[in-house]
Design an enzyme around this catalytic site. Structure first.
Site, mmCIF file in Angstrom:
data_model
loop_
_atom_site.group_PDB
_atom_site.id
_atom_site.type_symbol
_atom_site.label_atom_id
_atom_site.label_comp_id
_atom_site.label_asym_id
_atom_site.label_seq_id
_atom_site.Cartn_x
_atom_site.Cartn_y
_atom_site.Cartn_z
ATOM 1 N N TYR A 1 0.534 0.529 2.723
ATOM 2 C CA TYR A 1 -0.786 0.566 2.093
ATOM 3 C C TYR A 1 -1.579 1.695 2.720
ATOM 4 O O TYR A 1 -1.581 1.860 3.938
ATOM 5 C CB TYR A 1 -1.503 -0.765 2.319
ATOM 6 N N ASP B 1 -0.198 8.001 8.327
ATOM 7 C CA ASP B 1 -1.381 7.167 8.153
ATOM 8 C C ASP B 1 -1.433 6.207 9.339
ATOM 9 O O ASP B 1 -0.729 5.199 9.371
ATOM 10 C CB ASP B 1 -1.302 6.411 6.820
ATOM 11 N N LYS C 1 -10.236 2.017 11.419
ATOM 12 C CA LYS C 1 -10.171 0.781 12.199
ATOM 13 C C LYS C 1 -10.620 0.969 13.664
ATOM 14 O O LYS C 1 -11.816 1.039 13.906
ATOM 15 C CB LYS C 1 -8.788 0.151 12.063
#
Ligand SMILES: *Cc1c(COP(=O)(O)O)cnc(C)c1O
Length: 428
Positions: free
Chosen positions: A143, A238, A266
């Protein structure tokens, strides 16, 4: 008797689609009522009924220091008192950029944004602008946020283009995305042999955490690096989830592979909205105002968010931080595995740094297909039993878990003991 969580969820569904502002929060996968949180402190959160939980979600990864770390909260308060946003450069953004570049040698230059989605979306546009090519390669189960070109699932054959995985994504957009199998080196080699000169970039979760935790097989990341170098494609790691979560040098440091671009989010916001993308200076200099690739943000580099991120990065840079977090997380997964074995439950678990996966199958999965074979019903029963025990796991069998520096050895022991009781019930 209806709980406050139930009441709030019922009311929320009237004004917020599904009652939540991000789908996985709705507990659809595990069933039941999502817990509405009122407070978090250290390793614990409290729901609207006042019940406390040991938290292994940590806001889906950012809270590596635990909830409401006093130093991070103070940095936020001090900075907020000086103004919430300027839409002009500040010195703290420079300090943050220098800090990130020092921690990640592949990041010669970088830009701050406000979310992981923004980081990946911008990195892909930049990779396409840099190469003058459109084709994007991603991997099933990884994702990368919810930009159109990334909401794509595999097509019917290896070299057929992907299909939108969400309504509202034009088929024309997904036609520029090829979706391959994570950890399938032969497939990567074949696709590059056939289409190498059309490929703008490969984006990958170098350690996958959005189909539960899956580690890269030996040679997988190397194959991506070699093919991208050989064919002039941009390799994007990523690391929105893994960045400063698996170690001080992220996945690229652990595995010794340098991507061309990296996306972060994050942890680097410490619980506030910060993302970043960066890498090779020659690629990054293609961004406006220097180059032809447009990218911008009203709140990019927001001082309050950057203050939280910087303080977090400072605190995780203390020598020994990741050794301790890694050992603690390993102790948790080893304890869970032993408890399941004692109870005779088919289960395995794994960890990298401060992230972990629990799987209701005999061995940790190495592919999307394998993770999908795990016993989802068993996970869902386990999840609800653990919730009753006061342990909050991610409400889906296909998410990674997170341990924070605020989790004490006693917290880990209590979690293993709770899990042992839950495994007994599952077996019985
Ligand atoms: C969370 C995540 C994103 C998206 O970040 P948001 O801040 O939710 O937009 C992108 N990539 C990975 C690997 C993630 O884990």
């Amino acid at each position: 008797m209806s709980s406050r969580n139930d009441q709030l969820f019922e009311q929320s569904q009237k004004v917020i689609p599904g009652g939540v502002n991000s789908p996985v929060r709705a507990f659809r996968s595990v069933g039941g009522t999502p817990r509405f949180f009122t407070k978090g402190l250290g390793a614990r959160v409290w729901d609207a009924d006042g019940k406390a939980y040991l938290d292994y979600v940590g806001s889906w990864g950012p809270l590596i220091l635990g909830h409401a770390d006093p130093d991070v909260v103070k940095a936020v308060q001090d900075t907020a008192a000086l103004g919430l946003s300027f839409g002009a450069p500040t010195e703290m953004e420079l300090v943050m950029a220098e800090k990130l570049a020092a921690m990640l040698p592949s990041m010669e230059k970088l830009r701050l944004v406000s979310s992981g989605t923004e980081a990946t979306m911008s990195a892909i546009r930049l990779a396409r602008g840099h190469t003058g090519r459109d084709l994007l390669i991603k991997f099933e189960g990884c994702y990368h946020g919810h930009a159109d070109s990334l909401l794509v699932k595999a097509g019917s054959g290896l070299l057929t283009f992907g299909a939108p995985s969400s309504a509202g994504v034009p088929a024309d957009t997904s036609r520029h995305t090829l979706v391959l199998d994570y950890n399938d080196i032969d497939q990567v080699n074949r696709v590059f042999a056939e289409k190498g000169n059309e490929i703008a970039c490969v984006i990958v979760e170098a350690v996958a955490g959005n189909m539960n935790l899956i580690k890269p097989k030996a040679g997988f990341l190397e194959a991506l690096r070699e093919n991208c170098t050989k064919h002039g494609a941009v390799l994007i790691f990523d690391e929105v989830m893994t960045g400063f979560r698996v170690g001080a040098g992220c996945v690229q440091g652990l595995y010794g592979i340098q991507p061309d671009l990296t996306t972060l989010g994050k942890v680097i916001g410490g619980g506030l909205p910060v993302g970043a993308f960066g890498g090779r200076a020659d690629i990054m200099d293609k961004l406006a105002p220097l180059g032809p690739v447009y990218q911008a943000g009203t709140l990019s580099g927001n001082p309050v968010a950057v203050a939280a991120g910087l303080k977090t990065l400072e605190k995780i840079s203390v020598p020994g931080f990741f050794e301790a977090l890694t050992a603690k997380t390993r102790r948790l997964v080893d304890g869970l595995s032993a408890a399941a074995r004692d109870a005779g439950v088919l289960f395995s678990a794994d960890s990298v740094g401060g992230m972990f996966g629990v799987y209701f199958r005999a061995t940790p999965p190495t592919s999307y297909a394998e993770v999908m074979q795990s016993d989802k019903d068993a996970f869902n029963r386990f999840f609800h039993l653990m919730l009753l025990e006061g342990v909050y796991l991610a409400p889906s069998a296909f998410e990674a878990g997170f341990v924070s520096a605020a989790h004490s050895d006693a917290d880990i022991d209590a979690t293993i003991a709770a899990a042992a009781r839950c495994f007994e019930k599952l077996a019985g």
